[in-house]
Design a protein around this motif. Sequence first.
Motif, PDB file in Angstrom:
ATOM      1  N   ALA A  58     -11.325   2.010 -10.372  1.00 47.23           N
ATOM      2  CA  ALA A  58     -10.203   1.208 -10.846  1.00 47.23           C
ATOM      3  C   ALA A  58     -10.508  -0.269 -10.655  1.00 47.23           C
ATOM      4  CB  ALA A  58      -8.932   1.576 -10.083  1.00 47.23           C
ATOM      5  N   THR A  59     -10.093  -1.065 -11.622  1.00 44.95           N
ATOM      6  CA  THR A  59     -10.230  -2.514 -11.560  1.00 44.95           C
ATOM      7  C   THR A  59      -8.850  -3.120 -11.389  1.00 44.95           C
ATOM      8  OG1 THR A  59     -12.169  -2.458 -13.003  1.00 44.95           O
ATOM      9  CG2 THR A  59     -11.025  -4.579 -12.762  1.00 44.95           C
ATOM     10  N   PRO A  60      -8.578  -3.761 -10.246  1.00 46.20           N
ATOM     11  CA  PRO A  60      -7.242  -4.322  -9.996  1.00 46.20           C
ATOM     12  C   PRO A  60      -7.125  -5.753 -10.516  1.00 46.20           C
ATOM     13  CG  PRO A  60      -8.568  -4.547  -8.036  1.00 46.20           C
ATOM     14  CD  PRO A  60      -9.457  -3.878  -9.070  1.00 46.20           C
ATOM     15  N   SER A  61      -5.886  -6.158 -10.758  1.00 45.68           N
ATOM     16  CA  SER A  61      -5.636  -7.534 -11.200  1.00 45.68           C
ATOM     17  C   SER A  61      -5.258  -8.443 -10.039  1.00 45.68           C
ATOM     18  CB  SER A  61      -4.504  -7.544 -12.235  1.00 45.68           C
ATOM     19  OG  SER A  61      -3.289  -7.088 -11.641  1.00 45.68           O
ATOM     20  N   THR A  62      -5.054  -7.839  -8.838  1.00 45.94           N
ATOM     21  CA  THR A  62      -4.644  -8.621  -7.672  1.00 45.94           C
ATOM     22  C   THR A  62      -5.503  -8.224  -6.473  1.00 45.94           C
ATOM     23  OG1 THR A  62      -2.968  -7.014  -7.006  1.00 45.94           O
ATOM     24  CG2 THR A  62      -2.259  -8.751  -8.519  1.00 45.94           C
ATOM     25  N   SER A  63      -5.239  -8.849  -5.337  1.00 44.23           N
ATOM     26  CA  SER A  63      -6.080  -8.640  -4.156  1.00 44.23           C
ATOM     27  C   SER A  63      -5.688  -7.410  -3.340  1.00 44.23           C
ATOM     28  CB  SER A  63      -6.028  -9.882  -3.257  1.00 44.23           C
ATOM     29  OG  SER A  63      -4.692 -10.121  -2.832  1.00 44.23           O
ATOM     30  N   THR A  64      -4.563  -6.762  -3.669  1.00 47.14           N
ATOM     31  CA  THR A  64      -4.165  -5.532  -2.982  1.00 47.14           C
ATOM     32  C   THR A  64      -3.703  -4.515  -4.009  1.00 47.14           C
ATOM     33  OG1 THR A  64      -1.859  -6.245  -2.686  1.00 47.14           O
ATOM     34  CG2 THR A  64      -3.409  -6.785  -0.917  1.00 47.14           C
ATOM     35  N   ALA A  65      -3.927  -3.233  -3.701  1.00 45.62           N
ATOM     36  CA  ALA A  65      -3.491  -2.174  -4.622  1.00 45.62           C
ATOM     37  C   ALA A  65      -3.432  -0.848  -3.879  1.00 45.62           C
ATOM     38  CB  ALA A  65      -4.443  -2.068  -5.813  1.00 45.62           C
ATOM     39  N   HIS A  66      -2.379  -0.083  -4.132  1.00 40.56           N
ATOM     40  CA  HIS A  66      -2.269   1.284  -3.636  1.00 40.56           C
ATOM     41  C   HIS A  66      -2.344   2.247  -4.805  1.00 40.56           C
ATOM     42  CE1 HIS A  66       0.028  -0.119   0.225  1.00 40.56           C
ATOM     43  NE2 HIS A  66      -1.252  -0.429   0.236  1.00 40.56           N
ATOM     44  N   LEU A  67      -2.910   3.409  -4.530  1.00 42.56           N
ATOM     45  CA  LEU A  67      -3.090   4.422  -5.566  1.00 42.56           C
ATOM     46  C   LEU A  67      -2.459   5.737  -5.142  1.00 42.56           C
ATOM     47  CD1 LEU A  67      -6.830   3.828  -6.525  1.00 42.56           C
ATOM     48  CD2 LEU A  67      -4.862   3.469  -8.034  1.00 42.56           C
ATOM     49  N   SER A  68      -1.927   6.468  -6.122  1.00 42.41           N
ATOM     50  CA  SER A  68      -1.432   7.825  -5.929  1.00 42.41           C
ATOM     51  C   SER A  68      -2.085   8.717  -6.970  1.00 42.41           C
ATOM     52  CB  SER A  68       0.089   7.896  -6.106  1.00 42.41           C
ATOM     53  OG  SER A  68       0.753   7.063  -5.186  1.00 42.41           O
ATOM     54  N   GLY A 117       0.416   4.009  -9.117  1.00 48.47           N
ATOM     55  CA  GLY A 117       0.430   3.125  -7.960  1.00 48.47           C
ATOM     56  C   GLY A 117       1.301   3.664  -6.848  1.00 48.47           C
ATOM     57  N   THR A 118       2.301   2.895  -6.432  1.00 49.80           N
ATOM     58  CA  THR A 118       3.162   3.281  -5.328  1.00 49.80           C
ATOM     59  C   THR A 118       3.989   4.507  -5.689  1.00 49.80           C
ATOM     60  OG1 THR A 118       3.320   0.987  -4.583  1.00 49.80           O
ATOM     61  CG2 THR A 118       5.012   2.510  -3.800  1.00 49.80           C
ATOM     62  N   ASP A 119       3.962   5.500  -4.813  1.00 52.22           N
ATOM     63  CA  ASP A 119       4.780   6.698  -4.951  1.00 52.22           C
ATOM     64  C   ASP A 119       6.026   6.459  -4.097  1.00 52.22           C
ATOM     65  OD1 ASP A 119       5.735   9.237  -5.360  1.00 52.22           O
ATOM     66  OD2 ASP A 119       3.895  10.266  -4.764  1.00 52.22           O
ATOM     67  N   ARG A 120       7.084   5.974  -4.736  1.00 47.26           N
ATOM     68  CA  ARG A 120       8.270   5.534  -4.000  1.00 47.26           C
ATOM     69  C   ARG A 120       8.819   6.639  -3.089  1.00 47.26           C
ATOM     70  NH1 ARG A 120      13.400   6.447  -5.124  1.00 47.26           N
ATOM     71  NH2 ARG A 120      12.881   7.086  -7.257  1.00 47.26           N
ATOM     72  N   GLY A 121       9.109   6.262  -1.852  1.00 46.02           N
ATOM     73  CA  GLY A 121       9.629   7.209  -0.886  1.00 46.02           C
ATOM     74  C   GLY A 121       8.563   7.948  -0.117  1.00 46.02           C
ATOM     75  N   LEU A 122       7.319   7.867  -0.578  1.00 53.57           N
ATOM     76  CA  LEU A 122       6.236   8.589   0.086  1.00 53.57           C
ATOM     77  C   LEU A 122       5.159   7.659   0.619  1.00 53.57           C
ATOM     78  CD1 LEU A 122       5.884  11.736  -2.176  1.00 53.57           C
ATOM     79  CD2 LEU A 122       7.059  11.509   0.008  1.00 53.57           C
ATOM     80  N   ILE A 123       4.915   6.520  -0.007  1.00 50.93           N
ATOM     81  CA  ILE A 123       4.056   5.490   0.576  1.00 50.93           C
ATOM     82  C   ILE A 123       4.745   4.143   0.409  1.00 50.93           C
ATOM     83  CG2 ILE A 123       1.926   6.763   0.136  1.00 50.93           C
ATOM     84  CD1 ILE A 123       1.317   4.800  -2.141  1.00 50.93           C
ATOM     85  N   GLU A 124       4.337   3.195   1.239  1.00 54.45           N
ATOM     86  CA  GLU A 124       4.870   1.841   1.154  1.00 54.45           C
ATOM     87  C   GLU A 124       4.103   1.069   0.073  1.00 54.45           C
ATOM     88  OE1 GLU A 124       7.503   0.582   3.210  1.00 54.45           O
ATOM     89  OE2 GLU A 124       7.658   2.758   3.466  1.00 54.45           O
ATOM     90  N   PRO A 125       4.743   0.125  -0.620  1.00 59.55           N
ATOM     91  CA  PRO A 125       4.045  -0.629  -1.671  1.00 59.55           C
ATOM     92  C   PRO A 125       3.095  -1.660  -1.092  1.00 59.55           C
ATOM     93  CG  PRO A 125       6.281  -1.436  -1.419  1.00 59.55           C
ATOM     94  CD  PRO A 125       6.163  -0.231  -0.525  1.00 59.55           C
ATOM     95  N   PRO A 126       2.110  -2.123  -1.878  1.00 56.69           N
ATOM     96  CA  PRO A 126       1.222  -3.198  -1.428  1.00 56.69           C
ATOM     97  C   PRO A 126       1.947  -4.534  -1.485  1.00 56.69           C
ATOM     98  CG  PRO A 126       0.718  -2.621  -3.689  1.00 56.69           C
ATOM     99  CD  PRO A 126       1.779  -1.657  -3.235  1.00 56.69           C
ATOM    100  N   SER A 127       1.283  -5.566  -1.028  1.00 60.28           N
ATOM    101  CA  SER A 127       1.911  -6.891  -0.984  1.00 60.28           C
ATOM    102  C   SER A 127       1.964  -7.544  -2.362  1.00 60.28           C
ATOM    103  CB  SER A 127       1.152  -7.803  -0.019  1.00 60.28           C
ATOM    104  OG  SER A 127      -0.204  -7.937  -0.416  1.00 60.28           O
ATOM    105  N   THR A 128       1.230  -7.008  -3.323  1.00 58.77           N
ATOM    106  CA  THR A 128       1.256  -7.536  -4.684  1.00 58.77           C
ATOM    107  C   THR A 128       1.645  -6.400  -5.632  1.00 58.77           C
ATOM    108  OG1 THR A 128      -1.087  -7.016  -5.018  1.00 58.77           O
ATOM    109  CG2 THR A 128      -0.551  -9.213  -4.169  1.00 58.77           C
TER     110      THR A 128
END
Length: 650
Positions: free
Chosen positions: A467-477, A583-594
């Motif tokens: 994966a190529t992110p557009s920001t400096s932080t990213a979470h994946l599900s 990305g963020t799986d709401r309720g199961l992981i916390e989101p990244p800062s971006t």
Amino acid sequence: MSIRMRFTIWRPLATAATAALMATALTPATAQAGPRTSEPVHSYDNAIRESVWVDTGLDGDGDGRSDRVAVDIVRPREPAQQGRKVPVIMDASPYYSCCGRGNDSQRKTYDANGDVVQMPLYYDNYFVPRGYAFVGVDLAGTNRSDGCVDVGGRSDIQSAKAVVDWLNGRAKGYTTRTGPTRAKATSWTNGRTGMIGKSYDGTIANGVAATGVKGLKTIVPIGAISSWYDYYFAKGAPLFGSGPDWLSNYVESPDARARCAAVQQRIVAGAPRTGDWTPLWSERNYVPDARKVRASVFVIHGMQDLNVRAKHFGQWWDALAKHGVERKIWLSQVGHVDPFDFRRAEWVDTLHRWFDHELLGYDNGIDDEPMADIERSPDHWVTSNVWPPRATQPTTLRPAEGTQDGVGTLGLTRGSGTETFTDDPGHNETDWAAHIDRPTPDKAGFVTGPLTRDLRLSGSSKVTVTATPSTSTAHLSAVLVDLGPDTIRDYATAGEGITTLTRRTCWGASTTGDSACFRETATKTADVDYTILSRGWADLGNHASDRKGVSLRPGTPYTITLDLAATDHVVPAGHRLALIVAGTDRGLIEPPSTRPTLTLDLSRTKARVPLVGGAEAFRKATSGTAPAPSPSVLDGVAGPRAAQRIPEAS
């Protein structure tokens, strides 16, 4: 491949006097075979109830004295009077005073002498009349014990291990918390111990077994943790908004909380919210020490447990199998629920026979039964002689770009091209699955055609993405989904697949202060048009290391592998199998800062899935003409419950 080890044959543990009595009462053929079931022949009302404080050899609270843990004991009086020794069933818990145990939230209660009156749960009511002692251990820092809670670390594990040692004559016990009078167990127990417990309690059983302590013959971990890092993080992605310091503060007794500030600070410092691996997590990872396990292991876990997620039993089971540990497993469709509350009669009977075999040595045939019981649909169970089945093969499935409808495909052939999505912290796996048949900006979805025959997944999966992110932080599900109508346990509601009723049923003997009668439950179901069958998460910053994350360079591709939870699921003919990456799986992981946009390189993205029959089974299931889907009107599971810590669903 996992190998099923046969249990040891019947081991007669009775005294010579008992053997003579059996020989008189039974026919020669029966006497030779030995007893098959322990019977409730002892008085529960007249049982011996006592408390002992066992020296752990640690000084966790730094007061200059070795910590003693409180051990409450209920044991049958008659064997002691006859000079016979009994085995022990033990539940070591931090919850006996703070939070309660079981669906009725029972706590320990005591009489004026400080001896236990009510022991939570049914284990003492049921097993003490059958010739077992039941032992309830307050972990260090809880209820009546010295020391400090350290959330699965050395103090927690030593709290329970020291008791196993004491039961076998290797540790010191005392009749009071501070006094010098010694208490010995070897006069009434043969030292053969089985540990049981749900959640934190079952986790302690895993940890004690991983020490290889002698005398621990079996453990029964229910919804238990195998690695505390994996309870709080998934490859750097935080699963909860706080760390283990919250839990230690929750379960500690008030006096322990007042004297354990230094331990609390060490926990905070050792568990940074960055998700980086530290020595604290190594100490609380029991999986590498599966090689030390001497006890047999009977695992029970809900495949939809979103508290102690199913990865825990999967990695523990695989490690036990690698080292040839005797084992058995029940896999249910519920969430974080005890089998006493989803399959009560069958559970009590099975547990009874398990302990009779492992602790009393009865040749009752449980070792000849299938290794696994699996809930295929609500209250419908199937068995598997070996789990996962021997025909299971890791099979690589590959996503490909969508056709004219824009929906990606999933097959055996390497794909090409890219898919792009933007992290939306307001959405989760159910939102993605509900819109699988149309492109949405929050996910990348890949789907097989309707299957022409059933396809069974059994075990743990891995999904590798570039994966190529557009920001400096990213979470994946990454999520595997069975697309098709079904009726499942409604794990997303408060009961996590059950409804608690008002009527009670009784399991064992009662006293005025300790009833053996517990509220019944009923299965709670939901009609759905898709079923989430496995999930996994990661912080893309952990692409180079599972143990340390780094900042990302926007526009740079990174490759990472997500570990998906173990499961056993059949995708029926007519349904479709889907892989979703988001990305963020709401309720199961916390989101990244971006809030990144991520572009997947499909040629370097794949799912490694445990298929019974392997690639050939997939090939056959995706060829030919599929049966027509059944029409249905469905309400569906609305979404996962908000992430919960152990005490809230203990």
